[in-house]
Each structure stands twice: as structure tokens, then as C-alpha cells.
Design a protein around this motif. Structure first.
Motif, PDB file in Angstrom:
ATOM      1  N   ARG A   8       0.832  -1.204   0.000  1.00  0.00           N
ATOM      2  CA  ARG A   8       0.000   0.000   0.000  1.00  0.00           C
ATOM      3  C   ARG A   8       0.868   1.257   0.000  1.00  0.00           C
ATOM      4  NH1 ARG A   8      -1.501   3.637   3.632  1.00  0.00           N
ATOM      5  NH2 ARG A   8      -0.488   2.516   5.345  1.00  0.00           N
ATOM      6  N   VAL A   9       0.442   2.237  -0.806  1.00  0.00           N
ATOM      7  CA  VAL A   9       1.019   3.572  -0.732  1.00  0.00           C
ATOM      8  C   VAL A   9      -0.124   4.539  -0.438  1.00  0.00           C
ATOM      9  CG1 VAL A   9       3.012   3.161  -2.212  1.00  0.00           C
ATOM     10  CG2 VAL A   9       0.837   3.830  -3.240  1.00  0.00           C
ATOM     11  N   SER A  10       0.223   5.731   0.041  1.00  0.00           N
ATOM     12  CA  SER A  10      -0.806   6.621   0.570  1.00  0.00           C
ATOM     13  C   SER A  10      -1.313   7.659  -0.413  1.00  0.00           C
ATOM     14  CB  SER A  10      -0.263   7.350   1.805  1.00  0.00           C
ATOM     15  OG  SER A  10       0.100   6.424   2.805  1.00  0.00           O
ATOM     16  N   THR A  11      -0.619   7.889  -1.528  1.00  0.00           N
ATOM     17  CA  THR A  11      -1.036   8.937  -2.445  1.00  0.00           C
ATOM     18  C   THR A  11      -1.104   8.433  -3.870  1.00  0.00           C
ATOM     19  OG1 THR A  11       1.217   9.707  -2.946  1.00  0.00           O
ATOM     20  CG2 THR A  11       0.157  10.623  -0.985  1.00  0.00           C
ATOM     21  N   GLN A  12      -1.914   9.116  -4.669  1.00  0.00           N
ATOM     22  CA  GLN A  12      -2.021   8.785  -6.088  1.00  0.00           C
ATOM     23  C   GLN A  12      -0.681   8.982  -6.791  1.00  0.00           C
ATOM     24  OE1 GLN A  12      -4.460   7.511  -7.868  1.00  0.00           O
ATOM     25  NE2 GLN A  12      -5.969   7.426  -6.231  1.00  0.00           N
ATOM     26  N   GLN A  13       0.049  10.018  -6.384  1.00  0.00           N
ATOM     27  CA  GLN A  13       1.343  10.284  -7.010  1.00  0.00           C
ATOM     28  C   GLN A  13       2.311   9.135  -6.779  1.00  0.00           C
ATOM     29  OE1 GLN A  13       3.191  13.911  -5.723  1.00  0.00           O
ATOM     30  NE2 GLN A  13       4.895  13.731  -7.139  1.00  0.00           N
ATOM     31  N   GLN A  14       2.334   8.617  -5.535  1.00  0.00           N
ATOM     32  CA  GLN A  14       3.191   7.477  -5.247  1.00  0.00           C
ATOM     33  C   GLN A  14       2.750   6.260  -6.039  1.00  0.00           C
ATOM     34  OE1 GLN A  14       2.772   7.379  -0.956  1.00  0.00           O
ATOM     35  NE2 GLN A  14       4.907   7.981  -0.707  1.00  0.00           N
ATOM     36  N   VAL A  44      -2.142  -4.514  -4.734  1.00  0.00           N
ATOM     37  CA  VAL A  44      -1.539  -3.209  -4.481  1.00  0.00           C
ATOM     38  C   VAL A  44      -2.642  -2.168  -4.337  1.00  0.00           C
ATOM     39  CG1 VAL A  44      -0.069  -1.390  -5.424  1.00  0.00           C
ATOM     40  CG2 VAL A  44       0.578  -3.786  -5.708  1.00  0.00           C
ATOM     41  N   GLU A  45      -2.528  -1.339  -3.324  1.00  0.00           N
ATOM     42  CA  GLU A  45      -3.560  -0.355  -3.005  1.00  0.00           C
ATOM     43  C   GLU A  45      -2.952   1.043  -2.919  1.00  0.00           C
ATOM     44  OE1 GLU A  45      -7.593  -1.014  -1.910  1.00  0.00           O
ATOM     45  OE2 GLU A  45      -6.420  -1.969  -0.345  1.00  0.00           O
ATOM     46  N   LEU A  80       4.479  -3.098   9.038  1.00  0.00           N
ATOM     47  CA  LEU A  80       3.197  -3.129   9.736  1.00  0.00           C
ATOM     48  C   LEU A  80       2.302  -1.972   9.320  1.00  0.00           C
ATOM     49  CD1 LEU A  80       1.392  -4.484  11.829  1.00  0.00           C
ATOM     50  CD2 LEU A  80       2.519  -3.117  13.602  1.00  0.00           C
ATOM     51  N   ASP A  81       2.889  -0.784   9.066  1.00  0.00           N
ATOM     52  CA  ASP A  81       2.060   0.366   8.717  1.00  0.00           C
ATOM     53  C   ASP A  81       1.454   0.251   7.324  1.00  0.00           C
ATOM     54  OD1 ASP A  81       4.172   0.951   7.036  1.00  0.00           O
ATOM     55  OD2 ASP A  81       4.746   2.806   8.060  1.00  0.00           O
ATOM     56  N   ARG A  82       1.891  -0.742   6.534  1.00  0.00           N
ATOM     57  CA  ARG A  82       1.222  -0.981   5.243  1.00  0.00           C
ATOM     58  C   ARG A  82      -0.155  -1.586   5.459  1.00  0.00           C
ATOM     59  NH1 ARG A  82       2.605   2.705   2.807  1.00  0.00           N
ATOM     60  NH2 ARG A  82       2.967   3.307   4.972  1.00  0.00           N
ATOM     61  N   LEU A  83      -0.358  -2.253   6.591  1.00  0.00           N
ATOM     62  CA  LEU A  83      -1.699  -2.724   6.940  1.00  0.00           C
ATOM     63  C   LEU A  83      -2.540  -1.567   7.454  1.00  0.00           C
ATOM     64  CD1 LEU A  83      -1.047  -6.136   8.743  1.00  0.00           C
ATOM     65  CD2 LEU A  83      -2.056  -5.773   6.494  1.00  0.00           C
ATOM     66  N   GLY A  84      -1.989  -0.790   8.365  1.00  0.00           N
ATOM     67  CA  GLY A  84      -2.735   0.329   8.913  1.00  0.00           C
ATOM     68  C   GLY A  84      -1.966   1.037  10.003  1.00  0.00           C
TER      69      GLY A  84
END
Length: 216
Positions: A8-14, A44-45, A80-84
Motif C-alpha cells: 500500500r502507498v498513501s497517495t495517487q502520485q506514489q 496493491v492499493e 506493519l504500517d502498510r496494513l494500517g
């Protein structure tokens, strides 16, 4: 053994650039190869990890859970932070009875310990936020002007941290090549070698995590 890969990434740009995704995939593939797992599917999210209701906004994670449950396989993430980033969310994931493996923590961390790590991480973020707000308030009360100088100082600190991380890259790559890949193992080996942290202290799991984040 079968396993599912989730990133998982947090932004559309990433998400468009692939920034961070390649590092996550590489970490999981390296972990899988070292521990006898065959990655049967990957999801992938591009979505934030904040909030206890994040699963509603993360269909790819829901797909990963469903696939893992069907195959009776674990879901492997790089960090771990890729989960939440919310302990309640992590706790909610455990209800699905799908095992999660965090590559940087190693293969033997059970769900209970994942919950503990998530609780500690959330508590640490809250404490940092509280200390930052208190420091800013104290600076204002003391008549210190915040703004351009504060931004410049923050930029300098960030540059110093990135320069230190770059200097540590060869050492981290050497450790990984030798099979020392978990956060705890890296911290122990750096301490054994008497390699100081940026502040001259000993390494802990959190300081290694921050270093690895900068090296992604």
C-alpha cells in the motif's frame, strides 16, 4: 507454503510513480524466498492507512483477505504500517482469522505481538504529536517567532537524516546479503559492531525502522 502479497502507498502520485511499491515488493519477495513461501497473488492499493474504518476504503486489502482465506495462506506485508496506522483497525483484521506476516519483523511474530507493536506505534505517534505541540506552544510563549526559521531548521534536520541514511546504505545492504534482514536482527548487529545512531546512541527497533524508511 503459499502466501499472498499486499502493498500500500498513501497517495495517487506514489501509486503512479511506483515510489515505495518496488521496495515493498522486493522486501516481501526476499522474505518469502528466505522462509520457503511461494507468492500466489499480489494486491496493491493506493489509499491512506488512517482510521479504524479503513477496510471499507481499501477493496484490494479485502480481496487479499478473501484470497488468503480461500487458499488458507497468510498475507505478507513489508511493514506493519502498510496494513494500517490504527490499532483498532489492526485488531479488526485479526477477526478475519487470516494470518498476517510482517517481513521486517520476521516470521515468528504472532497476531498478539502484532497487536502490541501496533499499540506501541500508535502511542508513539500520539506522544510525538503532543510533544511537538507543547514545544511549539512553549516557543510562542517565550516570544520565539516560528515560521521561516522553523521551516529552515526542519529542512536542515531532514537533510542531515537523509545524508546519514545514505551513509548507512552499504552497511544495511551488507547485513541483508548476510541474511540479517529483520529490524531486531539489524539493531542487534549494529549494536554489536558499535555503530552509533545519528545521536550517538544504541539502535532499537524504532530507530532501525526509521532508517529503513529513509532508504526505501
Amino acid at each position: 507454503m503459499q502466501a499472498i502479497f499486499y502493498a500500500r502507498v498513501s497517495t495517487q502520485q506514489q501509486g503512479k510513480s511506483g515510489l515505495g511499491l518496488d521496495a515493498q515488493r522486493e522486501a516481501v519477495e526476499r522474505f518469502a524466498a528466505s522462509n520457503g513461501y511461494s507468492l500466489e497473488a499480489g494486491f496493491v492499493e493506493v489509499e491512506t492507512g488512517k482510521g479504524h474504518d479503513a477496510l471499507v476504503r481499501r477493496p484490494k486489502l479485502a480481496e487479499a483477505l478473501a484470497t488468503a482465506k480461500r487458499l488458507k495462506a497468510p498475507v505478507i506485508v513489508a511493514k506493519l504500517d502498510r496494513l494500517g496506522r490504527d490499532v483498532h483497525f489492526i485488531s479488526g483484521l485479526m477477526v478475519n482469522r487470516v494470518p498476517f506476516i510482517v517481513a521486517e519483523l520476521g516470521p515468528n511474530v504472532d497476531p498478539f505481538m502484532l497487536h502490541i507493536y501496533a499499540s506501541l506505534a500508535e502511542k508513539e505517534r500520539k506522544l510525538i504529536s503532543e510533544r511537538t505541540k507543547a514545544a511549539l506552544a512553549a516557543a510562542k510563549r517565550g516570544g520565539k517567532k516560528l515560521g521561516r526559521h522553523g521551516a529552515a531548521l526542519a529542512h536542515k534536520h531532514r537533510e542531515d537524516a537523509e545524508a546519514f541514511a545514505a551513509s548507512m546504505r552499504p552497511t544495511i545492504e551488507e547485513l541483508r546479503a548476510a541474511g540479517i534482514s529483520t529490524v531486531r536482527a539489524i539493531a542487534d548487529e549494529l549494536n554489536r559492531r558499535a555503530v552509533p545512531t545519528p545521536r550517538g546512541g544504541r539502535w532499537h527497533t524504532r530507530s532501525v525502522q526509521l532508517l529503513l524508511q529513509r532508504l526505501r
